[in-house]
Each structure stands twice: as structure tokens, then as C-alpha cells.
Scaffold this active site. Structure first.
Site, short mmCIF file in Angstrom:
data_model
loop_
_atom_site.label_atom_id
_atom_site.label_comp_id
_atom_site.label_asym_id
_atom_site.label_seq_id
_atom_site.Cartn_x
_atom_site.Cartn_y
_atom_site.Cartn_z
N LYS A 1 33.64 38.62 10.77
CA LYS A 1 32.14 38.80 11.24
C LYS A 1 31.88 40.19 11.83
O LYS A 1 32.49 40.45 12.87
CB LYS A 1 31.58 37.77 12.14
CG LYS A 1 31.39 36.51 11.51
CD LYS A 1 30.95 35.30 12.55
CE LYS A 1 30.86 33.97 12.11
NZ LYS A 1 30.50 33.20 13.08
N CYS B 1 34.56 33.82 9.81
CA CYS B 1 33.57 32.89 9.09
C CYS B 1 34.45 32.50 7.94
O CYS B 1 34.79 33.11 7.10
CB CYS B 1 32.39 33.27 8.44
SG CYS B 1 31.40 32.25 7.71
N CYS C 1 20.73 29.22 5.11
CA CYS C 1 20.71 30.28 3.97
C CYS C 1 22.08 30.26 3.68
O CYS C 1 22.48 30.80 2.52
CB CYS C 1 20.40 31.76 4.67
SG CYS C 1 18.82 32.02 5.39
N CYS D 1 32.51 32.02 4.28
CA CYS D 1 32.23 33.24 3.84
C CYS D 1 33.38 34.14 3.43
O CYS D 1 33.35 35.21 2.88
CB CYS D 1 30.98 33.97 4.45
SG CYS D 1 29.55 33.45 4.71
N HIS E 1 16.67 31.32 12.29
CA HIS E 1 16.26 31.19 10.92
C HIS E 1 14.86 30.77 11.13
O HIS E 1 14.57 29.73 12.00
CB HIS E 1 17.12 30.16 10.34
CG HIS E 1 16.61 29.78 8.92
ND1 HIS E 1 17.00 30.35 7.73
CD2 HIS E 1 15.64 28.78 8.36
CE1 HIS E 1 16.36 30.18 6.64
NE2 HIS E 1 15.52 29.00 7.10
N CYS E 2 13.79 31.23 10.41
CA CYS E 2 12.69 30.96 10.64
C CYS E 2 11.95 30.03 9.41
O CYS E 2 11.82 30.63 8.41
CB CYS E 2 11.53 32.10 10.80
SG CYS E 2 9.96 31.62 10.95
N HIS F 1 26.75 33.19 10.95
CA HIS F 1 26.49 32.38 9.76
C HIS F 1 25.34 31.32 9.94
O HIS F 1 25.17 30.83 10.65
CB HIS F 1 27.84 31.63 9.54
CG HIS F 1 27.76 30.63 8.26
ND1 HIS F 1 28.27 31.41 6.97
CD2 HIS F 1 27.22 29.57 7.93
CE1 HIS F 1 28.08 30.36 5.81
NE2 HIS F 1 27.41 29.47 6.42
N CYS F 2 24.44 31.59 8.86
CA CYS F 2 23.05 30.68 9.00
C CYS F 2 23.50 29.42 8.11
O CYS F 2 23.85 29.88 6.87
CB CYS F 2 22.10 31.32 8.56
SG CYS F 2 20.62 30.31 8.31
ZN ZN Z 1 29.24 32.94 6.92
ZN ZN Z 2 18.88 31.57 7.36
#
Ligand code: ZN
Ligand code: ZN
Length: 379
Positions: free
Chosen positions: A136, A129, A146, A132, A156-157, A142-143
Site C-alpha cells: 500500500k 493488501c 469499491c 489486491c 466511502h460516500c 482498501h475500500c
Molecule cells: Zn486492496
Molecule cells: Zn469505496
């Protein structure tokens, strides 16, 4: 743009993300009030029925709300420092003149830090990633909402303003299950009162004169008011309109929610029995031998144990019992004589993607054409 207005926009966006959570909490709060007061205390007559409904409703309610709050508040799993690249390695990576060199550097880090990674990119490289600056772990994605890499990311909710991931997946599944049971129970117990308050008895084939009244000897639960009068259209009903509307909304909201949540709950039961995340159900994880949607499937019993823990007594309690660290996962036995499904899948890919009379290829190109981009970097 001035810093102050940027800050205001950031705050506004953050507040907007919490709106669905606020809506959910409002529905929960209103639902408790409407069911407890408007239905049970104001409309039901039999004491036994009141007590039973309150006990069952509150048990389901507490467990659903508890699971929901756990899903929202459980932090994502921490990724250990050894997965992060040092500034020197990052610099080398930035200078790398080709994808091959880049993969070599990442493979070196994996070996040096002894990282347990089995998943690969489309090109067969190590998953990395850039945002970041880390390698991974398996099943980590990765989100973009977020803004971090999330262990065993499911999706993702917006309703929890959080990712459903390794650490809160048990709570999410329990939340769906308890919410489904709660909505079904509320819809079933509200239904007779919805009929009484909103459907004219003539349309149900009931003679108004035979309707139960407060002095009757019928064993059916009766409200404190005259139903015949209540159902008349002259607005003289003794049932407050607020009660009628609370019952109406209770029935429709619980009915629709139980229907919608049922599908989601069944889908996630299917996924967890197969040890598959939502993302993996759409895009099978790429292993060293190719894509395999069942790579982490250890059998139903073991899959359940992995998520809910070894103590069956705690399976339905929303406390953390998930096994493992979320960084590495047991893989099912690799391609062998018994693995017909994976073999067939690989064959299908090959037949579908590979033109005839092509020479021997690298392991990944046997599965199909190689897209240059990583393909799973961000969700
Ligand atoms: Zn990431
Ligand atoms: Zn997320």
C-alpha cells in the site's frame, strides 16, 4: 445457487448502490424546477428581483452540480505496477513461517522497487493488501465497498456511490461548499413566501386589511393573487396548492440541507487545512517513529496549495488541479525541539500504556502494546 440468480442479485445490489445518487439527482432536478418556476416566475413580482435571483441561483446551481458530477465520475488514481507483488513473491509470502519473515520479504520488495512508503503497520511492518496483492502506498486504504485499494482514501460516500479520495477530494469539498451556499440562498429567498403562503397574518401580528394587493403602492414584491383570500381556510385560495407545497418543501429541504451540509463543510475545511483525511482524523497514520496525526501537515498555505493547486484562479473551479501523484507525500519535519505536540502525544501514549519498570523496548512497543493484526488493512 445457480449462476443466473447470483447475477441477478449482483445487479440488484449494484442498482441499490446507485439509489442515493438517484435521490440526489432528483432533488437537484426538482429543486431547479421548483425554484425557477414556482418561486421566481410564478410568485415573485419585481423584475429586478427575478433576474437577480435567477442569476445567483443558477451560478451556484451549475457549480454545485458540476462539482457533484466530477466527484462521482473522477476515477481513482492508478497504483503503478511496481507496488504489486509478483507471483513468485506472493508465493514466498504465503510460505513465510512468521510475521517477521513476512515483513522481511515485503521490506525487500520495497527496497528493490524503490517504493516511497513511510507509513507502517502497528507492528512496524510494511503495509500490504492481501486482496489486491500490493504494497500500500502511504495514505492508501482498501475500500471493501469499491473492492480496491484507494489512494489517500478519505471515506466511502454512498451519496456519490464512490470513494472520496486523492483524485476527487477537491471536487467533494467544492460540492459541499457550493451546496451549502445554494441551500442557504434558496432558504433565505423562499422564507418570505413561505411566511405569506403558510403562516396566517394574524399570527404574525399583521392586519389582513393592510396586506398588499395587486393595486397597492407598496414597494414589497407581491404575488399575483389576493393573500388574504389565499390564507383563508375555506379552500378558496387563488394560489394553486401545488405552488404552496413546492414553496413549503423548498424552504424545508433547503433549510435542513444547509444546516447539515454546513457541519460537513466546516469539518472538511478543518481537515484540509491540517492535511488530514477523515480516516486519519479517527486513526492517526503510523509512521516509523509512531502515530502522528500531523505527519502530512505542511502548514495551512501549503496544504491548500497541495489540494487546490498553485493557480488561485482555479481554486473554486471544479477542474482537476490537485498536486502530486497520490502515491507519496511530503512529510513535515520529523521530531525535533519544536515538535512539542508530537512529543507530548508520544509521551502520553507511553505513560498511558507502558507499565512502570519495564526494560528498553523496540520503537513501536514504546507507543503501546502491539496488536497482531495490521489495523488499517480495510475500511
Ligand atoms: Zn486492496
Ligand atoms: Zn469505496
Amino acid at each position: 445457487m445457480p449462476k443466473k440468480s447470483l447475477g441477478c442479485i449482483g445487479l440488484l445490489i449494484a442498482a441499490t448502490k446507485w439509489l442515493p445518487v438517484l435521490v440526489t439527482c432528483t432533488i437537484f432536478t426538482w429543486g431547479w424546477y421548483a425554484y425557477t418556476f414556482q418561486l421566481v416566475l410564478f410568485s415573485m413580482e419585481l423584475l429586478v428581483q427575478k433576474i437577480l435571483c435567477l442569476i445567483i441561483f443558477n451560478i451556484l446551481y451549475i457549480f454545485a452540480l458540476w462539482s457533484y458530477l466530477q466527484t462521482i465520475s473522477t476515477p481513482h488514481g492508478r497504483i503503478p505496477i511496481k507496488f504489486f507483488l509478483t507471483p513468485e513473491i506472493s508465493e514466498e509470502l504465503a510460505k513465510a513461517s512468521s510475521d517477521q519473515k513476512r515483513d522481511d520479504i515485503l521490506a525487500y520488495v520495497v527496497k528493490r522497487n524503490d517504493l516511497p512508503v513511510s507509513c507502517r503497520t502497528y507492528s512496524g511492518g510494511i503495509r500490504y493488501c492481501e486482496k489486491c496483492n500490493l504494497i500500500k502506498p502511504d495514505r492508501c486504504h482498501h475500500c471493501s465497498i469499491c473492492g480496491i485499494c484507494v489512494l489517500k482514501m478519505d471515506h466511502h460516500c454512498p451519496w456519490i456511490n464512490n470513494c472520496v479520495s486523492f483524485t476527487n477530494y477537491k471536487f467533494f469539498v467544492l460540492f459541499l461548499g457550493y451546496t451549502f451556499a445554494l441551500c442557504l440562498f434558496v432558504a433565505a429567498t423562499t422564507f418570505p413566501y413561505f411566511l405569506r403562503f403558510w403562516i396566517p397574518p394574524e399570527s404574525l401580528g399583521i392586519d389582513k386589511s393592510n396586506l398588499p394587493n395587486s393595486n397597492g403602492t407598496d414597494t414589497m414584491p407581491k404575488p399575483n393573487y389576493d393573500i388574504g383570500q389565499m390564507l383563508s381556510n375555506n379552500g378558496e385560495s387563488s394560489v394553486p396548492f401545488s405552488t404552496k407545497f413546492h414553496i413549503l418543501f423548498l424552504f424545508f429541504v433547503s433549510g435542513m440541507l444547509s444546516f447539515g451540509v454546513m457541519f460537513l463543510f466546516c469539518y472538511h475545511i478543518f481537515l484540509l487545512l491540517n492535511n488530514r483525511s477523515t480516516l486519519e482524523s479517527f486513526r492517526p497514520p503510523l509512521m516509523t517513529y509512531g502515530p502522528d496525526k500531523n505527519a502530512f501537515n505542511l502548514g495551512r498555505r501549503e496544504n491548500l496549495m497541495q489540494l487546490f493547486g498553485r493557480s488561485k484562479l482555479l481554486w473554486l473551479v471544479p477542474i482537476y488541479t490537485t498536486e502530486g501523484s497520490g502515491l507519496s507525500y511530503d512529510l513535515r519535519p520529523q521530531l525535533g525541539n519544536a515538535d512539542e505536540e508530537v512529543r507530548q502525544e508520544l509521551l502520553n501514549h507511553r505513560n498511558h500504556n507502558q507499565p512502570p519498570n519495564q526494560g528498553p523496548q523496540q520503537p513501536y512497543s514504546a507507543i503501546g502494546p502491539i496488536p497482531r493484526n495490521d489495523g488499517d488493512t480495510e475500511v
